[in-house]
Design an enzyme around this catalytic site. Sequence first.
Site, PDB file in Angstrom:
ATOM      1  N   ASP A 141      38.558  53.684  44.109  1.00  0.00           N
ATOM      2  CA  ASP A 141      37.865  52.985  43.029  1.00  0.00           C
ATOM      3  C   ASP A 141      36.876  51.974  43.590  1.00  0.00           C
ATOM      4  O   ASP A 141      36.568  50.968  42.955  1.00  0.00           O
ATOM      5  CB  ASP A 141      38.880  52.284  42.123  1.00  0.00           C
ATOM      6  CG  ASP A 141      38.258  51.826  40.807  1.00  0.00           C
ATOM      7  OD1 ASP A 141      38.827  50.919  40.167  1.00  0.00           O
ATOM      8  OD2 ASP A 141      37.194  52.366  40.438  1.00  0.00           O
ATOM      9  N   LYS A 144      31.012  54.084  44.968  1.00  0.00           N
ATOM     10  CA  LYS A 144      31.141  55.532  44.679  1.00  0.00           C
ATOM     11  C   LYS A 144      30.596  56.403  45.810  1.00  0.00           C
ATOM     12  O   LYS A 144      31.114  57.480  46.028  1.00  0.00           O
ATOM     13  CB  LYS A 144      30.467  55.858  43.335  1.00  0.00           C
ATOM     14  CG  LYS A 144      30.935  54.959  42.192  1.00  0.00           C
ATOM     15  CD  LYS A 144      32.452  54.810  42.133  1.00  0.00           C
ATOM     16  CE  LYS A 144      32.856  53.579  41.316  1.00  0.00           C
ATOM     17  NZ  LYS A 144      34.298  53.219  41.508  1.00  0.00           N
ATOM     18  N   ASP A 169      38.787  57.316  40.532  1.00  0.00           N
ATOM     19  CA  ASP A 169      38.243  56.789  39.281  1.00  0.00           C
ATOM     20  C   ASP A 169      36.749  57.116  39.201  1.00  0.00           C
ATOM     21  O   ASP A 169      36.082  57.341  40.217  1.00  0.00           O
ATOM     22  CB  ASP A 169      38.452  55.269  39.206  1.00  0.00           C
ATOM     23  CG  ASP A 169      38.122  54.714  37.824  1.00  0.00           C
ATOM     24  OD1 ASP A 169      37.753  53.531  37.737  1.00  0.00           O
ATOM     25  OD2 ASP A 169      38.215  55.461  36.833  1.00  0.00           O
ATOM     26  N   ASN A 170      36.197  57.145  37.965  1.00  0.00           N
ATOM     27  CA  ASN A 170      34.747  57.185  37.742  1.00  0.00           C
ATOM     28  C   ASN A 170      34.045  58.443  38.208  1.00  0.00           C
ATOM     29  O   ASN A 170      32.863  58.394  38.590  1.00  0.00           O
ATOM     30  CB  ASN A 170      34.059  55.988  38.412  1.00  0.00           C
ATOM     31  CG  ASN A 170      34.715  54.690  38.080  1.00  0.00           C
ATOM     32  OD1 ASN A 170      35.218  53.976  38.969  1.00  0.00           O
ATOM     33  ND2 ASN A 170      34.745  54.351  36.805  1.00  0.00           N
ATOM     34  N   GLU A 199      36.315  52.500  30.997  1.00  0.00           N
ATOM     35  CA  GLU A 199      37.165  51.381  30.556  1.00  0.00           C
ATOM     36  C   GLU A 199      36.532  50.567  29.433  1.00  0.00           C
ATOM     37  O   GLU A 199      35.360  50.212  29.489  1.00  0.00           O
ATOM     38  CB  GLU A 199      37.507  50.453  31.744  1.00  0.00           C
ATOM     39  CG  GLU A 199      36.337  50.004  32.566  1.00  0.00           C
ATOM     40  CD  GLU A 199      36.121  50.869  33.802  1.00  0.00           C
ATOM     41  OE1 GLU A 199      36.467  52.069  33.765  1.00  0.00           O
ATOM     42  OE2 GLU A 199      35.603  50.377  34.789  1.00  0.00           O
TER      43      GLU A 199
HETATM   44  O1  OZZ Z   1      30.809  50.420  40.668  1.00  0.00           O
HETATM   45  C1  OZZ Z   1      31.990  50.440  40.328  1.00  0.00           C
HETATM   46  N1  OZZ Z   1      32.987  50.125  41.168  1.00  0.00           N
HETATM   47  C2  OZZ Z   1      32.652  49.669  42.502  1.00  0.00           C
HETATM   48  C3  OZZ Z   1      33.808  48.859  42.990  1.00  0.00           C
HETATM   49  C4  OZZ Z   1      33.739  48.201  44.125  1.00  0.00           C
HETATM   50  C5  OZZ Z   1      34.854  47.365  44.617  1.00  0.00           C
HETATM   51  O2  OZZ Z   1      35.283  47.888  45.872  1.00  0.00           O
HETATM   52  C6  OZZ Z   1      35.135  46.884  46.850  1.00  0.00           C
HETATM   53  N2  OZZ Z   1      34.936  47.512  48.155  1.00  0.00           N
HETATM   54  C7  OZZ Z   1      36.019  47.619  48.989  1.00  0.00           C
HETATM   55  C8  OZZ Z   1      35.892  48.188  50.235  1.00  0.00           C
HETATM   56  C9  OZZ Z   1      34.637  48.660  50.670  1.00  0.00           C
HETATM   57  O3  OZZ Z   1      34.514  49.171  51.812  1.00  0.00           O
HETATM   58  C10 OZZ Z   1      33.535  48.551  49.781  1.00  0.00           C
HETATM   59  C11 OZZ Z   1      33.699  47.976  48.530  1.00  0.00           C
HETATM   60  C12 OZZ Z   1      34.028  45.986  46.337  1.00  0.00           C
HETATM   61  O4  OZZ Z   1      34.023  44.724  46.967  1.00  0.00           O
HETATM   62  C13 OZZ Z   1      34.400  45.918  44.868  1.00  0.00           C
HETATM   63  O5  OZZ Z   1      35.486  45.050  44.647  1.00  0.00           O
HETATM   64  C14 OZZ Z   1      32.366  50.775  38.937  1.00  0.00           C
HETATM   65  C15 OZZ Z   1      31.359  50.742  37.977  1.00  0.00           C
HETATM   66  C16 OZZ Z   1      31.665  51.034  36.662  1.00  0.00           C
HETATM   67  N3  OZZ Z   1      30.596  50.990  35.699  1.00  0.00           N
HETATM   68  O6  OZZ Z   1      30.848  51.262  34.498  1.00  0.00           O
HETATM   69  O7  OZZ Z   1      29.438  50.708  36.087  1.00  0.00           O
HETATM   70  C17 OZZ Z   1      32.956  51.360  36.262  1.00  0.00           C
HETATM   71  C18 OZZ Z   1      33.971  51.401  37.223  1.00  0.00           C
HETATM   72  O8  OZZ Z   1      35.268  51.730  36.889  1.00  0.00           O
HETATM   73  C19 OZZ Z   1      33.679  51.125  38.563  1.00  0.00           C
HETATM   74  O9  OZZ Z   1      34.712  51.215  39.468  1.00  0.00           O
HETATM   75 MG    MG Z   2      36.401  52.198  38.608  1.00  0.00          MG
END
Ligand code: OZZ
Ligand code: MG
Length: 214
Positions: A141, A144, A169-170, A199
């Site tokens: 999650d 992406k 997820d997603n 969500e």
């Molecule tokens: O972009 C999304 N998620 C990106 C999540 C990123 C998370 O993962 C961490 N990370 C941890 C380790 C790493 O190596 C890199 C990042 C980042 O610091 C952040 O905490 C997203 C977007 C939507 N949306 O509706 O736009 C809906 C969702 O459910 C989503 O998950």
């Molecule tokens: Mg997500």
Amino acid sequence: TGTTRPQRLLRAVQERATRGDSESVIAAIDHFCRHQEWAMNVGDEKGFILDSVVSEVSPQTALELGTYCGYSTVRIARLLPPGGHLITLEFNPNYAAVARQVIAWAGLEDMVQVVEGASGDWIPHLREHFGIESFDFVFLDHWKELYLPDIKLLEECGLLRKGTVLLADNVICPGTPDYLEYVRKSQSYESHYFGSHLEYTRAEDGLEKSVYLG
Ligand SMILES: O=C(NC/C=C/[C@H]1O[C@@H](n2ccc(=O)cc2)[C@H](O)[C@@H]1O)c1cc([N+](=O)[O-])cc(O)c1O
Ligand SMILES: [Mg+2]
């Protein structure tokens, strides 16, 4: 400079949830995201699917990529069997700080390790650092575009075993097309799509469950 959304989410947990009651922590975050501010937690509808997969796998060793505020961390950790342990990787130190407090408020800090840094940097060191042989369950999650490189890295590092369950997820919104094509075409995975919604919205989204066949 006011508070950040994760800090406001944490305050909602501390004001509305009961210490040690993981269900009330989950409910407080869902309430905050529905009535105050949307946030990118897996949410209640997809969370119900996550719960069912975690319960089915009953993992001794679990990995989460992308902690954010710890919502799915709490959902997973509350369902772990005795002796079960969850490692969750978080890149942003501010998010990690909030997540640790959310996880502690739920009383689950003994089953969870929040590890700060990039998934690609940490995955090759999980075995030596945490004594992990392989993972029973992985929840994806985070960013992406990292889903595909990270499962390839998990394969290369021998951290997946016959039967390891990946849940992503997603896969529709925002979407992970390269990951989806890979797990659905690869002979090494048996994949199944669980349709749901983004969500706290009516937009289409879903989870992809992929079993590693070795
Ligand atoms: O972009 C999304 N998620 C990106 C999540 C990123 C998370 O993962 C961490 N990370 C941890 C380790 C790493 O190596 C890199 C990042 C980042 O610091 C952040 O905490 C997203 C977007 C939507 N949306 O509706 O736009 C809906 C969702 O459910 C989503 O998950
Ligand atoms: Mg997500």
